[in-house]
Design a protein around this motif. Structure first.
Motif, short mmCIF file in Angstrom:
data_model
loop_
_atom_site.label_atom_id
_atom_site.label_comp_id
_atom_site.label_asym_id
_atom_site.label_seq_id
_atom_site.Cartn_x
_atom_site.Cartn_y
_atom_site.Cartn_z
N MET A 134 5.07 9.98 7.54
CA MET A 134 4.84 8.68 8.17
C MET A 134 3.62 8.02 7.55
O MET A 134 2.61 8.67 7.29
N VAL A 135 3.70 6.71 7.29
CA VAL A 135 2.61 5.98 6.66
C VAL A 135 1.51 5.73 7.68
O VAL A 135 1.76 5.24 8.78
N THR A 136 0.28 6.08 7.33
CA THR A 136 -0.86 5.83 8.22
C THR A 136 -1.32 4.39 8.07
O THR A 136 -1.00 3.70 7.10
N GLN A 137 -2.12 3.93 9.06
CA GLN A 137 -2.66 2.58 8.97
C GLN A 137 -3.54 2.41 7.75
O GLN A 137 -3.50 1.38 7.07
N ARG A 138 -4.36 3.42 7.46
CA ARG A 138 -5.23 3.34 6.28
C ARG A 138 -4.41 3.18 5.01
O ARG A 138 -4.72 2.34 4.16
N ALA A 139 -3.35 3.98 4.88
CA ALA A 139 -2.52 3.90 3.68
C ALA A 139 -1.80 2.56 3.61
O ALA A 139 -1.68 1.96 2.53
N ALA A 140 -1.32 2.06 4.74
CA ALA A 140 -0.59 0.79 4.75
C ALA A 140 -1.49 -0.35 4.31
O ALA A 140 -1.09 -1.22 3.52
N VAL A 141 -2.73 -0.38 4.82
CA VAL A 141 -3.65 -1.44 4.43
C VAL A 141 -4.01 -1.32 2.95
O VAL A 141 -4.06 -2.33 2.22
N ALA A 142 -4.23 -0.10 2.47
CA ALA A 142 -4.53 0.10 1.05
C ALA A 142 -3.39 -0.41 0.18
O ALA A 142 -3.61 -1.03 -0.87
N VAL A 143 -2.15 -0.16 0.61
CA VAL A 143 -0.98 -0.62 -0.14
C VAL A 143 -0.94 -2.15 -0.21
O VAL A 143 -0.62 -2.74 -1.26
N VAL A 144 -1.28 -2.82 0.89
CA VAL A 144 -1.30 -4.28 0.89
C VAL A 144 -2.32 -4.80 -0.11
O VAL A 144 -2.06 -5.76 -0.87
N PHE A 145 -3.50 -4.19 -0.15
CA PHE A 145 -4.51 -4.59 -1.14
C PHE A 145 -3.97 -4.40 -2.56
O PHE A 145 -4.18 -5.26 -3.43
N ILE A 146 -3.30 -3.28 -2.81
CA ILE A 146 -2.76 -3.02 -4.14
C ILE A 146 -1.69 -4.04 -4.51
O ILE A 146 -1.68 -4.58 -5.63
N VAL A 147 -0.78 -4.33 -3.58
CA VAL A 147 0.30 -5.28 -3.87
C VAL A 147 -0.27 -6.67 -4.12
O VAL A 147 0.15 -7.37 -5.06
N ASN A 148 -1.25 -7.09 -3.32
CA ASN A 148 -1.85 -8.41 -3.52
C ASN A 148 -2.53 -8.49 -4.89
O ASN A 148 -2.42 -9.49 -5.60
N GLY A 149 -3.26 -7.42 -5.25
CA GLY A 149 -3.88 -7.40 -6.57
C GLY A 149 -2.87 -7.41 -7.69
O GLY A 149 -3.07 -8.07 -8.72
N ALA A 150 -1.75 -6.70 -7.50
CA ALA A 150 -0.71 -6.65 -8.53
C ALA A 150 -0.05 -8.02 -8.71
O ALA A 150 0.28 -8.41 -9.84
N LEU A 151 0.16 -8.73 -7.62
CA LEU A 151 0.73 -10.08 -7.73
C LEU A 151 -0.19 -10.98 -8.54
O LEU A 151 0.25 -11.73 -9.43
N TYR A 152 -1.49 -10.90 -8.23
CA TYR A 152 -2.45 -11.73 -8.96
C TYR A 152 -2.49 -11.35 -10.44
O TYR A 152 -2.42 -12.21 -11.32
N GLY A 153 -2.61 -10.05 -10.72
CA GLY A 153 -2.68 -9.61 -12.10
C GLY A 153 -1.42 -9.94 -12.88
O GLY A 153 -1.49 -10.22 -14.09
N SER A 154 -0.28 -9.94 -12.22
CA SER A 154 0.99 -10.21 -12.90
C SER A 154 1.06 -11.64 -13.40
O SER A 154 1.41 -11.89 -14.57
N TRP A 155 0.75 -12.61 -12.53
CA TRP A 155 0.89 -13.99 -13.00
C TRP A 155 -0.30 -14.43 -13.85
O TRP A 155 -0.12 -15.19 -14.82
N ALA A 156 -1.51 -13.95 -13.53
CA ALA A 156 -2.68 -14.37 -14.30
C ALA A 156 -2.57 -13.92 -15.75
O ALA A 156 -2.97 -14.65 -16.67
N ALA A 157 -2.02 -12.73 -15.98
CA ALA A 157 -1.90 -12.22 -17.34
C ALA A 157 -0.79 -12.92 -18.13
O ALA A 157 -0.74 -12.82 -19.36
N ARG A 158 0.10 -13.64 -17.45
CA ARG A 158 1.19 -14.36 -18.15
C ARG A 158 0.90 -15.85 -18.28
O ARG A 158 1.78 -16.63 -18.62
N VAL A 159 -0.36 -16.25 -18.05
CA VAL A 159 -0.71 -17.67 -18.19
C VAL A 159 -0.38 -18.21 -19.58
O VAL A 159 0.15 -19.33 -19.70
N PRO A 160 -0.67 -17.49 -20.68
CA PRO A 160 -0.28 -18.03 -21.99
C PRO A 160 1.23 -18.31 -22.09
O PRO A 160 1.64 -19.34 -22.63
N ALA A 161 2.05 -17.39 -21.57
CA ALA A 161 3.50 -17.61 -21.62
C ALA A 161 3.91 -18.78 -20.74
O ALA A 161 4.79 -19.57 -21.12
N LEU A 162 3.28 -18.91 -19.58
CA LEU A 162 3.59 -20.03 -18.70
C LEU A 162 3.18 -21.35 -19.34
O LEU A 162 3.88 -22.37 -19.22
#
Length: 408
Positions: A1-29
């Motif tokens: 079962m996912v703990t609250q600590r793990a769930a919040v950490a995952v949200v931070f990771i996903v939000n960072g990954a979304l930012y890193g994904s589009w920011a790194a493709r700015v030249p292509a965009l």
């Protein structure tokens, strides 16, 4: 079962990954929409402005409906909007799509910090640096994925669809474990007002000043470090591109040991020391005209800035804590809004100063600005009042052993 600590950490990771994904493709965009530098710059203003606008609204939403509900809607929405960037055909439509994504990610920023504060209170542990290390790790993961997508010649739309699907699946697997249940009706009613009282609190302005200085410094390292090394230190462009990676890796690694350091020294001394370390790194990079020293200075700045923003967020949440253990949403929203202003206005300000003087002078001035975190932290420590954070309470307990001081 996912703990609250793990769930919040995952949200931070996903939000960072979304930012890193589009920011790194700015030249292509930029190539996709045939954007000139000026048009691209205007398009990139969209997400920053949207974040500033949505941060206080997100705080109100968290106070009214709970962080879990807000995260479910905003993070899910961000995952769905991301592929739209790959369908844009002009700088205008790119700017609109980026503004929508920025508004949703700004909402996620506030809500995930509210959720993180709830976990910190429940576990009685200073975990905010750990959670923010998740965002740094997610950003690195997203940028590495973007590099792989570019190497495979994937179009931004194709790449973003993969990232979006991964984000949505991850959210579905963890959302039930997130803290932030819907408040009782009487608490939702109480959440309808009081923002003016938040703005008038001097303690929150000090925390906002810490977050603002940290945001300007982080934005400077992100957007100007490579150009500084190329123009002022004669470093090759390929090597200079790694400068921000050095900063990010140092920051992430420092945040991973943040709980141990903050438990040992307390949040106020950590903030004061962090400001000095970050300032020393930036001033050294500017003052010593040697390329390797500049890298060392940026690494030192990353280590110092690692604690500033997450600790300011934790203390802002503590400033609004109620007797029932809830509260702090508006305080977090206020401090976050001011910090976003630093991310938005800092890099252009540095560019203006560099035009009149040099990038060396600009970097040095940012170092001086970062040093202001230290007196702000000392003022916070000397004038703290209201409900204490658990780690602040430990400082008080250590007072009899000469390791801390009492509350005002």
């Amino acid at each position: 079962m996912v703990t609250q600590r793990a769930a919040v950490a995952v949200v931070f990771i996903v939000n960072g990954a979304l930012y890193g994904s589009w920011a790194a493709r700015v030249p292509a965009l930029a190539a996709q929409v045939h954007a000139e530098p000026a048009g691209l710059g205007l398009a990139l203003l969209g997400p920053s402005i949207a974040m500033i606008v949505t941060a206080p609204l997100a705080a109100r939403a968290c106070a009214a409906w709970g962080a879990r509900t807000v995260l479910r809607a905003a993070l899910g929405g961000a995952c769905l909007v991301l592929p739209l960037l790959g369908l844009t055909g002009s700088p205008l439509t790119l700017g609109v799509a980026l503004a929508g994504l920025g508004g949703l990610m700004g909402t996620v920023d506030v809500a995930m910090n509210v959720a993180a504060v709830a976990v910190v209170r429940r576990l009685d542990r200073p975990l905010m640096p750990f959670f923010h290390a998740g965002f740094s790790a997610g950003g690195l993961l997203g940028s590495l994925g973007a590099a792989a997508a570019a190497a495979l010649t994937l179009l931004p739309a194709e790449h973003f669809c993969v990232v979006s699907a991964a984000g949505l699946v991850t959210l579905l697997l963890t959302v039930r474990a997130l803290p932030g249940e819907r408040p009782a009706p009487e608490k939702r009613s109480a959440a309808g007002g009081g923002y003016r009282q938040v703005v008038l609190r001097g303690r929150l302005w000090l925390l906002a000043a810490v977050a603002l200085c940290a945001a300007v410094a982080e934005g400077t390292c992100a957007e100007w470090s490579a150009l500084f090394l190329v123009r002022e230190r004669a470093v090759a462009e390929a090597a200079a591109a790694a400068a921000y990676s050095v900063f990010c890796v140092t920051m992430a690694l420092t945040r991973l040991v943040g709980e141990r350091i903050e438990t040992r020294f307390g949040p106020y001394r950590v903030l004061a020391g962090s400001g000095l370390i970050a300032a020393l790194g930036l001033i050294t990079a500017a003052a010593v005209p040697v390329g390797p020293v500049a890298y060392a200075g940026l690494a030192l700045a990353g280590a110092g800035l690692a604690f500033c923003f997450p600790t300011a967020m934790a203390l802002a949440g503590d400033a609004g804590r109620r007797e029932d253990g809830g509260g702090g949403e508006r305080e977090l929203g206020f401090v976050t809004t001011v910090a976003y202003a630093g991310f938005l206005g800092g890099p252009p300000m540095i560019g203006g100063i560099a035009t009149l003087t040099s990038l060396t002078v600009s970097i040095g001035l940012v170092g001086v600005l970062t040093a202001l975190i230290t007196p702000a932290a000392l003022a916070l420590r000397g004038g703290r009042s209201g409900t204490q954070a658990p780690h602040a309470a430990r400082e008080l307990q250590d007072a009899g052993r000469g390791a801390g001081d009492g509350t005002a």
